[in-house]
Design a protein around this motif. Structure first.
Motif, PDB file in Angstrom:
ATOM      1  N   ALA A 165       0.840  -1.197   0.000  1.00 26.69           N
ATOM      2  CA  ALA A 165       0.000   0.000   0.000  1.00 26.69           C
ATOM      3  C   ALA A 165       0.873   1.244   0.000  1.00 26.69           C
ATOM      4  O   ALA A 165       2.077   1.180   0.266  1.00 26.69           O
ATOM      5  CB  ALA A 165      -0.918   0.001   1.222  1.00 26.69           C
ATOM      6  N   GLU A 166       0.254   2.387  -0.298  1.00 25.93           N
ATOM      7  CA  GLU A 166       1.002   3.645  -0.216  1.00 25.93           C
ATOM      8  C   GLU A 166       1.199   3.985   1.271  1.00 25.93           C
ATOM      9  O   GLU A 166       0.460   3.514   2.129  1.00 25.93           O
ATOM     10  CB  GLU A 166       0.280   4.761  -0.976  1.00 25.93           C
ATOM     11  N   PRO A 167       2.233   4.755   1.592  1.00 23.32           N
ATOM     12  CA  PRO A 167       2.648   4.963   2.985  1.00 23.32           C
ATOM     13  C   PRO A 167       1.557   5.453   3.934  1.00 23.32           C
ATOM     14  O   PRO A 167       1.566   5.116   5.118  1.00 23.32           O
ATOM     15  CB  PRO A 167       3.775   5.995   2.869  1.00 23.32           C
ATOM     16  N   GLU A 168       0.605   6.239   3.436  1.00 23.92           N
ATOM     17  CA  GLU A 168      -0.422   6.814   4.305  1.00 23.92           C
ATOM     18  C   GLU A 168      -1.676   5.951   4.410  1.00 23.92           C
ATOM     19  O   GLU A 168      -2.655   6.348   5.036  1.00 23.92           O
ATOM     20  CB  GLU A 168      -0.811   8.217   3.785  1.00 23.92           C
ATOM     21  N   PHE A 169      -1.644   4.767   3.828  1.00 18.90           N
ATOM     22  CA  PHE A 169      -2.843   3.921   3.819  1.00 18.90           C
ATOM     23  C   PHE A 169      -3.233   3.486   5.230  1.00 18.90           C
ATOM     24  O   PHE A 169      -2.396   3.085   6.032  1.00 18.90           O
ATOM     25  CB  PHE A 169      -2.597   2.676   2.972  1.00 18.90           C
ATOM     26  N   VAL A 170      -4.532   3.556   5.517  1.00 23.96           N
ATOM     27  CA  VAL A 170      -5.094   3.050   6.767  1.00 23.96           C
ATOM     28  C   VAL A 170      -6.334   2.235   6.410  1.00 23.96           C
ATOM     29  O   VAL A 170      -7.254   2.749   5.756  1.00 23.96           O
ATOM     30  CB  VAL A 170      -5.492   4.197   7.732  1.00 23.96           C
ATOM     31  N   PHE A 171      -6.341   0.977   6.799  1.00 24.59           N
ATOM     32  CA  PHE A 171      -7.468   0.106   6.478  1.00 24.59           C
ATOM     33  C   PHE A 171      -8.693   0.487   7.316  1.00 24.59           C
ATOM     34  O   PHE A 171      -8.614   0.604   8.530  1.00 24.59           O
ATOM     35  CB  PHE A 171      -7.095  -1.348   6.742  1.00 24.59           C
ATOM     36  N   GLN A 172      -9.821   0.671   6.638  1.00 26.97           N
ATOM     37  CA  GLN A 172     -11.077   0.993   7.315  1.00 26.97           C
ATOM     38  C   GLN A 172     -12.023  -0.191   7.156  1.00 26.97           C
ATOM     39  O   GLN A 172     -12.570  -0.430   6.077  1.00 26.97           O
ATOM     40  CB  GLN A 172     -11.687   2.266   6.718  1.00 26.97           C
ATOM     41  N   ALA A 173     -12.195  -0.935   8.246  1.00 26.34           N
ATOM     42  CA  ALA A 173     -12.927  -2.203   8.206  1.00 26.34           C
ATOM     43  C   ALA A 173     -14.383  -2.040   7.773  1.00 26.34           C
ATOM     44  O   ALA A 173     -14.992  -2.983   7.252  1.00 26.34           O
ATOM     45  CB  ALA A 173     -12.854  -2.876   9.571  1.00 26.34           C
ATOM     46  N   VAL A 225      -4.839  -1.271  -2.840  1.00 28.35           N
ATOM     47  CA  VAL A 225      -3.725  -2.080  -2.349  1.00 28.35           C
ATOM     48  C   VAL A 225      -3.618  -3.278  -3.289  1.00 28.35           C
ATOM     49  O   VAL A 225      -4.572  -3.608  -4.006  1.00 28.35           O
ATOM     50  CB  VAL A 225      -3.945  -2.555  -0.891  1.00 28.35           C
ATOM     51  N   ALA A 226      -2.454  -3.921  -3.308  1.00 23.38           N
ATOM     52  CA  ALA A 226      -2.259  -5.009  -4.269  1.00 23.38           C
ATOM     53  C   ALA A 226      -1.411  -6.125  -3.671  1.00 23.38           C
ATOM     54  O   ALA A 226      -0.564  -5.878  -2.804  1.00 23.38           O
ATOM     55  CB  ALA A 226      -1.582  -4.474  -5.527  1.00 23.38           C
ATOM     56  N   PRO A 227      -1.623  -7.367  -4.132  1.00 24.36           N
ATOM     57  CA  PRO A 227      -0.797  -8.498  -3.702  1.00 24.36           C
ATOM     58  C   PRO A 227       0.357  -8.723  -4.670  1.00 24.36           C
ATOM     59  O   PRO A 227       0.144  -9.005  -5.850  1.00 24.36           O
ATOM     60  CB  PRO A 227      -1.781  -9.677  -3.749  1.00 24.36           C
ATOM     61  N   ILE A 228       1.595  -8.580  -4.190  1.00 21.28           N
ATOM     62  CA  ILE A 228       2.764  -8.849  -5.020  1.00 21.28           C
ATOM     63  C   ILE A 228       3.806  -9.564  -4.169  1.00 21.28           C
ATOM     64  O   ILE A 228       3.700  -9.596  -2.948  1.00 21.28           O
ATOM     65  CB  ILE A 228       3.363  -7.566  -5.629  1.00 21.28           C
ATOM     66  N   ILE A 229       4.815 -10.142  -4.805  1.00 18.93           N
ATOM     67  CA  ILE A 229       5.849 -10.815  -4.030  1.00 18.93           C
ATOM     68  C   ILE A 229       6.720  -9.783  -3.327  1.00 18.93           C
ATOM     69  O   ILE A 229       6.940  -8.685  -3.846  1.00 18.93           O
ATOM     70  CB  ILE A 229       6.714 -11.756  -4.904  1.00 18.93           C
ATOM     71  N   PRO A 234       8.509  -1.876  -3.961  1.00 15.62           N
ATOM     72  CA  PRO A 234       9.394  -0.703  -4.055  1.00 15.62           C
ATOM     73  C   PRO A 234       9.603  -0.066  -2.675  1.00 15.62           C
ATOM     74  O   PRO A 234       8.757  -0.181  -1.785  1.00 15.62           O
ATOM     75  CB  PRO A 234       8.623   0.248  -4.976  1.00 15.62           C
ATOM     76  N   SER A 235      10.699   0.624  -2.511  1.00 13.78           N
ATOM     77  CA  SER A 235      11.040   1.207  -1.217  1.00 13.78           C
ATOM     78  C   SER A 235      10.095   2.327  -0.801  1.00 13.78           C
ATOM     79  O   SER A 235      10.009   2.660   0.377  1.00 13.78           O
ATOM     80  CB  SER A 235      12.482   1.745  -1.252  1.00 13.78           C
ATOM     81  N   ASP A 236       9.381   2.916  -1.768  1.00 11.71           N
ATOM     82  CA  ASP A 236       8.494   4.017  -1.419  1.00 11.71           C
ATOM     83  C   ASP A 236       7.087   3.560  -1.037  1.00 11.71           C
ATOM     84  O   ASP A 236       6.225   4.380  -0.731  1.00 11.71           O
ATOM     85  CB  ASP A 236       8.410   5.020  -2.578  1.00 11.71           C
ATOM     86  N   LEU A 237       6.844   2.245  -1.040  1.00 15.88           N
ATOM     87  CA  LEU A 237       5.556   1.696  -0.624  1.00 15.88           C
ATOM     88  C   LEU A 237       5.754   0.865   0.627  1.00 15.88           C
ATOM     89  O   LEU A 237       6.874   0.520   0.989  1.00 15.88           O
ATOM     90  CB  LEU A 237       4.954   0.847  -1.748  1.00 15.88           C
ATOM     91  N   LYS A 238       4.670   0.537   1.302  1.00 12.94           N
ATOM     92  CA  LYS A 238       4.786  -0.220   2.548  1.00 12.94           C
ATOM     93  C   LYS A 238       4.036  -1.535   2.464  1.00 12.94           C
ATOM     94  O   LYS A 238       3.042  -1.666   1.735  1.00 12.94           O
ATOM     95  CB  LYS A 238       4.288   0.599   3.737  1.00 12.94           C
ATOM     96  N   ILE A 239       4.523  -2.514   3.228  1.00 12.24           N
ATOM     97  CA  ILE A 239       3.869  -3.814   3.333  1.00 12.24           C
ATOM     98  C   ILE A 239       2.881  -3.767   4.492  1.00 12.24           C
ATOM     99  O   ILE A 239       3.212  -3.280   5.571  1.00 12.24           O
ATOM    100  CB  ILE A 239       4.906  -4.933   3.555  1.00 12.24           C
ATOM    101  N   ILE A 240       1.671  -4.241   4.260  1.00  7.15           N
ATOM    102  CA  ILE A 240       0.662  -4.296   5.311  1.00  7.15           C
ATOM    103  C   ILE A 240       0.209  -5.735   5.484  1.00  7.15           C
ATOM    104  O   ILE A 240       0.392  -6.574   4.599  1.00  7.15           O
ATOM    105  CB  ILE A 240      -0.549  -3.385   4.982  1.00  7.15           C
TER     106      ILE A 240
END
Length: 282
Positions: A165-173, A225-229, A234-240
Motif C-alpha cells: 500500500a502507499e505509505p499513508e494507507f489506513v485500512f477501514q474495516a 492495495v495489491a498483492p505482489i511478491i 518498491p522502497s516508497d511503498l509499505k507492506i501491510i
C-alpha cells in the motif's frame, strides 16, 4: 589473518541453516568437520561468530559483520574460478519466466551470464507460470522458472506474497477494501481473493492489470492495495498485513524446470547460474 574459502562456505551455510547437521549437508561435510572449521575460523579471527542456543545457533555481533564480507568473498572467488575455467560454450538457450521474476534479479542474472558466456544467446519468453511449465514440458523452452503450481521441478527460492500500500494507507474495516490485481489467469489473484473471502473481508476490484508496473502505479496513486511478491515491493511503498487487518497470503515457491527432451552443457550451466543467483538473495 587468513580467511580460508572452505571455512567461509561453512560459515555461510551455518548462518543460513542455523544448525551444524544441515550446514554439513549443504557443504558436503560431516557435522564434526563443519564444527571444526567454524572453530578454526573463530580461532583465526579471535572472536566468537555464533552463540549456541540449544541445537541451533545465531550470529554474534562479530558474525553479523563477517557474513557481509564472507558472501562477497566467496562470490568473487567463485566468479573468478568460473571465468578462468569456463568452457568455450556456444549456442543458444530458450528461457521463460513470469513477469513477477523478470524485474529485479533477472536482468542482472542475464547480464552476468552474458558477460561470462558471450557466445551463448539467451532467448527470453515472458508468460504466466502455467504457460512456462507447459512450454518446458513440450520442449519449446529449455529452462523455465515459475511459481509452484504443480509437482515437479526444483524449488530454488521462497518469496512471500504480501499486501502493498502507499505509505499513508489506513485500512477501514467498515468500507470495502479497494484492491488492484492481475488478470484472472494469475495465481496471485486467486490467492488474494481466496484469502479475503476466507477472512470475511469485503472488497472490490478497482484495477486489473497484466503487468506488475500497472499494479504498483495504482498503489502509488492511493487507488488500491495489491498483492505482489515481497522482493518486488518498491522502497516508497509499505507492506501491510495482520496488524493492519488484512489476511496473510501464501508464500510463492519459485521452481526451476528443465526440459527432458534435450540435454546440453549450456542448459546445465545456465541452470546452475540461475540457482546460484537466487541463492545469493537469501
Amino acid at each position: 589473518m587468513n580467511l580460508q574459502i572452505d571455512y567461509l562456505r561453512t560459515f555461510i551455510a551455518l548462518t543460513e541453516t542455523k544448525g551444524f547437521t544441515k550446514a554439513g549437508i549443504q557443504v558436503n561435510r560431516s557435522q564434526s568437520a563443519g564444527s571444526m572449521q567454524i572453530k578454526r575460523l573463530e580461532d583465526e579471527i579471535g572472536k566468537k561468530l555464533f552463540a549456541r542456543i540449544g541445537k541451533t545457533v545465531k550470529l554474534t555481533a562479530e558474525g553479523h559483520i563477517l557474513i557481509k564480507y564472507a558472501l562477497r568473498i566467496v562470490k568473487e572467488h567463485d566468479d573468478a574460478v568460473r571465468a578462468l575455467s569456463k568452457p568455450d560454450l556456444e549456442g543458444f538457450i530458450r528461457f521463460g519466466s513470469p513477469e513477477h521474476y523478470t524485474i529485479g534479479l533477472l536482468p542482472k542474472l542475464l547480464a552476468r551470464f552474458s558477460s561470462s558466456y558471450p557466445d551463448v544467446l539467451v532467448e527470453m519468453r515472458c508468460e504466466n507460470s502455467d504457460k512456462i511449465k507447459e512450454a518446458v514440458d513440450k520442449g519449446e523452452l529449455d529452462i523455465g522458472i515459475c511459481t509452484q503450481i504443480s509437482e515437479g521441478g526444483q524449488v530454488i527460492y521462497h518469496d512471500p506474497v504480501v499486501w502493498v500500500a502507499e505509505p499513508e494507507f489506513v485500512f477501514q474495516a467498515h468500507k470495502p477494501l479497494s484492491i488492484a490485481v492481475f488478470e484472472e489467469d494469475c495465481i496471485f489473484r486467486t490467492w488474494a481473493l481466496e484469502a479475503l473471502e476466507k477472512s470475511g473481508l469485503k472488497y472490490r476490484i478497482v484495477y486489473v492489470s497484466r503487468s506488475i508496473s500497472g499494479l504498483i502505479d495504482a498503489v502509488r496513486a492511493g487507488f488500491a492495495v495489491a498483492p505482489i511478491i515481497r522482493s518486488n515491493v518498491p522502497s516508497d511503498l509499505k507492506i501491510i498485513g495482520i496488524g493492519d487487518g488484512l489476511p496473510v497470503l501464501p508464500v510463492s515457491n519459485i521452481v526451476l524446470h528443465k526440459t527432458k527432451k534435450t540435454a546440453s552443457e549450456i542448459i546445465d550451466c545456465f541452470s546452475e547460474h540461475i540457482i546460484k543467483s537466487f541463492g545469493e538473495k537469501l
